[in-house]
Design an enzyme around this catalytic site. Structure first.
Site, PDB file in Angstrom:
ATOM      1  CG  HIS A  51       5.105 -31.770  48.490  1.00 55.88           C
ATOM      2  ND1 HIS A  51       5.138 -30.668  49.319  1.00 55.88           N
ATOM      3  CD2 HIS A  51       4.117 -31.523  47.597  1.00 55.88           C
ATOM      4  CE1 HIS A  51       4.207 -29.803  48.951  1.00 55.88           C
ATOM      5  NE2 HIS A  51       3.578 -30.282  47.897  1.00 55.88           N
ATOM      6  CB  CYS A  95      34.977 -25.346  27.031  1.00 57.47           C
ATOM      7  SG  CYS A  95      34.384 -25.841  25.401  1.00 57.47           S
TER       8      CYS A  95
END
Length: 669
Positions: free
Chosen positions: A583, A12
């Site tokens: 699930h 960054c």
């Protein structure tokens, strides 16, 4: 030498937060998929965990998540996805990037091909390319600004004129600190320009880049007596804006020269690097920069006058502009534009000297920018402490860490909170930052240091009032953030029983008598989604997780997604003939429910017993307290139903949500 399934490079502009947040997210996402990964980071301390040639050669795919140059050319020929670092800050987003990289071989499926097209579009986006080059310069410049600004500010501890040998508060050590700090600050623009150029034209572009930056701060020298260009004269600099223009100019001039000299014999490559490139690029860039010095100086002056004009409009107008810019993207391009503007103002202020109007405006502007950058992380800290029950444990822990980040002027820690609920969290952050900026200006706070947060308090004029302004902004924003989370939490709590109490209305033609009312209502028509198109298993599960929150079935989509992935890690839930029964068991799920999604083209990458893609996913969502009871009961019912050919045929062949809900409910008796 160890081999890795995935290799990645993150970087960054500041190299402080985003770089390592993306690294962690990629590592977690890879672990969830049972893949090995090595992530190279390009932070302020340089390249860490550097990838070797053998590791690059042995990797299955590459993920580049960076807003600066990470030498992506090393990965030429590899399956790769390249995006901005902000697109890899969550585990879910990082997982999608990994899936896209692995699917980038072109002949996997239509979905994989679509991902590759997205990758090319992002990679070739002009906006992203320009931003990446610009941020490469900003990231290298930032350390000079911080070091120079803080040293200059520390010199003021002996007195605001302690560097002046004719002043009564003169101190030789303070004078030396001021000299060192001033030199570092003066390198800001040349370094910015040079590393923008380096990002474009690599190492050969450094020379013209540095020269362009120096011209930007010196301007075109003119003899005051003759009015003619004179190397011994004085010029008007055009600041960081000129440095940006010079950096891009230098980089692209190098690319042009590479094409011009490409036909020279190979044995002259050394001559090109050591003589031709630096000579011709410096001459061309230097002449152009000197030629545009007049217009650029005028533009720079006009921009500064505009900002000063905002100040003349009052503290509210200027503070609102600063606060909104700093908080709208939390360390992104708009935030960086405000910060770089602040440092440019501060550079002029320190050069003008203490007591001047330029000094007062520049240091006040910098104090407002710093306040606006500090507030967002502190808002999250206040919120997770005061409204703890409305946040997940992960959010609570992140909010506590943000206390440290905020106090040291690192805004990026608030990003994960904003990405979960851009509306209204972004406006809340912008409001809190604006309040702090406005009060900072009103309180006449002056900050001679461009970074450091509360660490530079000793040199901040009216420091206690500055802290008060920041705290007021953080508390107001924090209260609003807690109010939103409380509202959202209570809405989801009320929605669950209310939704359960509403019968599903179906057309009379499709109505059937269910053995039990509660079973007939278990799968609601609004929770059956047909004609969907998913690129991967995780995209399908993410869709289900988000729909669960929208339906009031769950309170935290990330927690539900993590529960799904944890179950998949234990063993695939893909069955046969295009069915899957994923699930999730989680405390974030408020009521047991079933969500059905259908993808006619089939979801690839989901392991199934017969290797076929998944067309129908019957997803079970179970509250943590009901695990082992409701969970097993529903799961066994669905599994039994899948053994029935008529059931499979009806659910798989139907595009009617009512019919699908009815068919599944009939089996959950």
């Amino acid at each position: 030498m160890a081999k890795f399934d995935i290799i990645a490079a993150t970087g960054c502009p500041t190299g402080i937060a985003h770089t390592f947040m993306a690294k962690e997210a990629l590592e977690k996402a890879a672990a969830e998929r049972g893949l090995t990964i090595k992530v190279e980071t390009h932070g302020q301390v340089g390249v860490e965990n550097e990838l070797t040639k053998s590791e690059i050669a042995g990797a299955k795919a590459v993920v580049v998540a960076a807003d600066k140059d990470v030498q992506a050319e090393r990965f030429a020929g590899k399956r790769m996805v390249s995006v901005g670092v902000s697109k890899a800050l969550s585990v879910e987003a990082a997982g999608k990037l990994i899936d896209r990289a692995l699917a980038a071989k072109g002949d996997d499926s239509v979905a994989a091909a679509a991902d590759v097209e997205d990758e090319v579009e992002e990679k070739e986006s002009i906006g992203h390319i320009i931003y990446k080059h610009l941020m490469n310069g900003v990231s290298h410049m930032l350390v000079f600004v911080v070091a120079g600004g803080v040293l200059t500010a520390v010199s003021f501890l002996w007195g605001i004129t302690s560097f002046d040998s004719t002043a009564s508060d003169y101190n030789s050590f303070a004078a030396m600190l001021k000299i060192i700090g001033g030199i570092a600050m003066n390198l800001m623009v040349p370094v910015l320009s040079a590393y923008i150029a380096e990002s474009i034209g690599k190492r050969p572009a450094l020379v013209p880049g540095f020269v362009a930056g120096m011209i930007a701060i010196q301007g075109l020298p003119v003899n005051a007596e003759t009015g003619m260009i004179d190397a011994g004269g004085a010029g008007v600099g055009f600041g960081f804006l000129g440095g940006i223009v010079g950096g891009f100019l230098a980089g692209y001039v190098i690319l042009l020269l590479e094409k011009v000299f490409s036909k020279l014999p190979k044995n002259l490559d050394g001559l090109k690097a050591i003589f031709l490139y630096p000579l011709f690029s410096t001459a061309i860039v230097g002449l152009v920069m000197l030629g545009i010095s007049g217009p650029m100086a005028a533009i720079n002056t006009a921009m500064m006058d505009f900002l000063k004009g905002l100040s003349a409009s009052g503290a509210i107008v200027l503070g609102l502009a600063i606060g909104c810019m700093c908080a709208v993207d939390m360390g992104g391009p708009v935030n960086k534009a405000a910060y770089v503007t602040g440092t440019a103002m501060l550079t002029e202020a320190l050069a003008a000297g203490v007591g001047t109007d330029t000094y007062n405006f520049g240091t006040n502007f910098m104090a407002a920018v710093s306040a606006a950058c500090i507030v967002p992380p502190l808002i999250t800290t206040f919120a997770v402490v005061v409204g703890k029950k409305y946040f997940s444990q992960e959010d609570h822990d992140a909010g506590i860490v943000n206390l440290i980040l905020g106090c040291t002027h690192i805004t990026e820690g608030a990003i994960p909170f904003m990405t979960k609920n851009i509306w209204p969290v972004m406006p809340i952050m912008m409001l809190g930052s604006s309040i702090a900026s406005i009060l900072t200006i009103m309180f006449n706070v002056h900050d001679p240091a461009p970074h450091g947060g509360f660490l530079v308090l000793p040199v901040v004029e009216n420091g206690p009032l500055w802290v008060l302004a920041i705290l007021i902004g953080a508390v107001v924003g924090g209260i609003l953030f807690v109010a939103f989370k409380k509202y959202d939490f209570e809405k989801n709590q009320k929605a669950a029983p209310a939704a359960a109490a509403q019968p599903v209305e179906a057309p009379k033609a499709a109505a059937v008598e269910a053995p039990k009312a509660e079973a007939a209502d278990f799968v609601k028509v609004e929770n059956v989604f047909v004609a969907e198109d998913f690129a991967s298993r995780d995209e399908a599960l993410s869709f289900v997780s988000n729909q669960a929150v929208k339906a009031g079935i769950a309170s935290d989509a990330d927690a539900v997604m993590n529960a799904f992935l944890a179950r998949e890690a234990e063993g695939t839930t893909g069955m046969m003939e295009g069915f899957a029964i994923p699930h999730a068991k989680s405390d974030a799920i408020t009521e047991a429910a079933v969500i059905v999604v259908k993808d006619e083209s089939g979801v690839t990458g989901w392991d199934t017993m017969d290797g076929a893609p998944v067309n129908v996913a019957i997803a079970l969502l179970i509250p943590g307290a009901q695990a082992g009871t409701t969970h097993l009961k529903i799961l066994s019912k669905v599994a039994e139903a899948l053994m029935d050919e008529d059931f499979r045929g009806t659910v798989k062949g139907s595009t009617d949500a009512v019919e699908i809900a009815k068919t599944i409910n009939a089996r959950l008796v």
